[in-house]
Design an enzyme around this catalytic site. Structure first.
Site, PDB file in Angstrom:
ATOM      1  N   CYS A 136     -52.954  11.931 -59.992  1.00  0.00           N
ATOM      2  CA  CYS A 136     -51.881  11.300 -60.896  1.00  0.00           C
ATOM      3  C   CYS A 136     -52.411  11.453 -62.537  1.00  0.00           C
ATOM      4  O   CYS A 136     -53.092  10.791 -62.768  1.00  0.00           O
ATOM      5  CB  CYS A 136     -51.685   9.944 -60.550  1.00  0.00           C
ATOM      6  SG  CYS A 136     -50.462   8.946 -61.843  1.00  0.00           S
ATOM      7  N   CYS A 139     -51.641   8.360 -64.354  1.00  0.00           N
ATOM      8  CA  CYS A 139     -52.486   7.299 -64.384  1.00  0.00           C
ATOM      9  C   CYS A 139     -53.806   7.591 -65.057  1.00  0.00           C
ATOM     10  O   CYS A 139     -54.365   6.537 -65.684  1.00  0.00           O
ATOM     11  CB  CYS A 139     -52.830   6.848 -62.792  1.00  0.00           C
ATOM     12  SG  CYS A 139     -51.342   7.064 -61.868  1.00  0.00           S
ATOM     13  N   ASP A 140     -54.410   8.720 -65.108  1.00  0.00           N
ATOM     14  CA  ASP A 140     -55.693   8.942 -65.200  1.00  0.00           C
ATOM     15  C   ASP A 140     -56.107   9.955 -66.384  1.00  0.00           C
ATOM     16  O   ASP A 140     -57.100   9.940 -66.823  1.00  0.00           O
ATOM     17  CB  ASP A 140     -56.593   9.399 -64.141  1.00  0.00           C
ATOM     18  CG  ASP A 140     -56.370   8.572 -62.803  1.00  0.00           C
ATOM     19  OD1 ASP A 140     -56.370   7.252 -63.003  1.00  0.00           O
ATOM     20  OD2 ASP A 140     -56.302   9.099 -61.556  1.00  0.00           O
TER      21      ASP A 140
END
Ligand code: NDP
Length: 311
Positions: A136, A139-140
């Site tokens: 992701c 997200c990261d």
């Protein structure tokens, strides 16, 4: 812990689940929706949605899902933050359990659990999970500002992740196993035009290395041919974008196809179990779009309504 009775239990909170909730609540069926492990579904971990009609300027995925939820709740859908862990499909009403101990008796069920990211299956992906391996970018990606990252895959997701990461990282490598991208032309062009994305065609990943986290990947170009070439690529982050697996683990009585997608019958959302319907990515190996998932959620709700009228 509660005992809940409902005419319609909806499992999953992506576009399919929430659309089903909007329709079933407007039909006075008092739906109860369990959000599951990823409230809002896959759209909450993507970047802007540019192809959902009605948003000419695009919309952030998390924001769009918050609006879906608000719309469902406005008509009285009972949205719960828990996960359904057990279902007895052997008789109606179906008896289900949630991870907080809730017991649910449901006359019908709509499965809208979506799909989860696939991994290559390398032991190193496990070893470095959360230490440089991610599925992701949204997200990261933040952790890789001004660093080097690789994205595996050649579809729309891989291009989207690569483009997003290219706004944060110094250099992005797109590792593609074939000699072409499968992504839509518009996404391909954006990737080709981005200066800090390098595409490595005909390349497979065979391992990762690093002391306390990912420091690089072991790659092979033209695997299994006379031109085969092994080389290492220095990277700080390794992102998977090679497709998804439908989330069907707890639905053992429900028939699935060879790829694991729930089978539906007679051009409806009906599954092999009477009273159980499926909508969205969990039952869609072909289109897998937010807008088709929303449409499928609407169809499942109408199928539920008709089923309840007939029974
Ligand atoms: P896709 O199935 O379209 O693409 C998967 C990619 O991963 C392919 O390039 C495939 O390679 C590669 N791949 C699969 N397994 C491996 C492996 N073991 N090793 C290396 N590479 C592998 O999945 P996506 O998630 O990209 O897209 C799914 C659907 O969602 C599509 O319909 C897509 O159009 C849609 N989508 C649309 C978006 C948008 O319009 N903005 C954004 C994201 C997704 P190969 O080609 O060799 O099989």
């Amino acid at each position: 812990m509660e005992t809940i009775k409902t005419k319609c239990l909806i499992i999953g909170s992506g576009p399919a689940g929430y659309t089903a909730a909007i329709y079933t609540s407007r039909a006075n069926l008092g739906p109860v929706l369990y959000e599951g492990m990823q409230p809002g579904g896959q759209l909450t971990i993507t970047t802007d949605i540019e192809n959902f009609p009605g948003y000419p300027q695009g919309i952030n995925g998390t924001e769009m899902m918050a609006q879906f939820k608000e719309q469902a709740m406005r008509f009285g859908a009972d949205v719960r933050p828990n996960i359904i862990t057990k279902i007895d499909f052997s008789s109606r009403p179906f008896r289900c359990e949630a991870d907080n101990g809730d017991k649910i008796e449901a006359d019908t069920i709509i499965i809208a659990t979506g799909a989860s990211a696939k991994y290559l299956g390398l032991p190193d992906e496990e070893k470095y999970r959360g230490m440089g391996v991610s599925a992701c970018a949204t997200c990261d990606g933040f952790f890789y500002r001004k660093k080097k990252v690789a994205v595996v895959g050649g579809g729309d997701t891989a291009c989207e992740e690569a483009l997003y990461l290219s706004t944060l990282a110094k250099q992005v490598y797109l590792i593609v196993r074939k000699d072409y991208l499968r992504a839509s032309k518009v996404m391909q062009q954006r990737v080709f035009d981005r200066e800090n994305i390098t595409i490595l065609f005909n390349t497979n990943t065979v391992g990762l290395f690093g002391e306390d986290g990912v420091e690089g990947a072991h790659l092979i170009r033209h695997k299994g041919t006379p031109e085969e070439e092994k080389f290492d690529l220095e990277i700080d982050g390794f992102f998977l974008a090679i497709g998804h697996r439908p989330n069907t683990d707890i639905f053992t009585a429900i028939e699935v196809d060879e790829a694991g997608y729930i089978k539906t019958f007679n051009n409806t959302s009906a599954t092999n179990v009477e009273g159980v319907f499926a909508a969205g990515d969990v039952a869609d190996p072909r289109y897998r779009q937010a807008v088709t998932a929303a449409g499928a959620g609407c169809k499942a709700a109408i199928d539920v309504e008709r089923f309840l009228l007939e029974h």
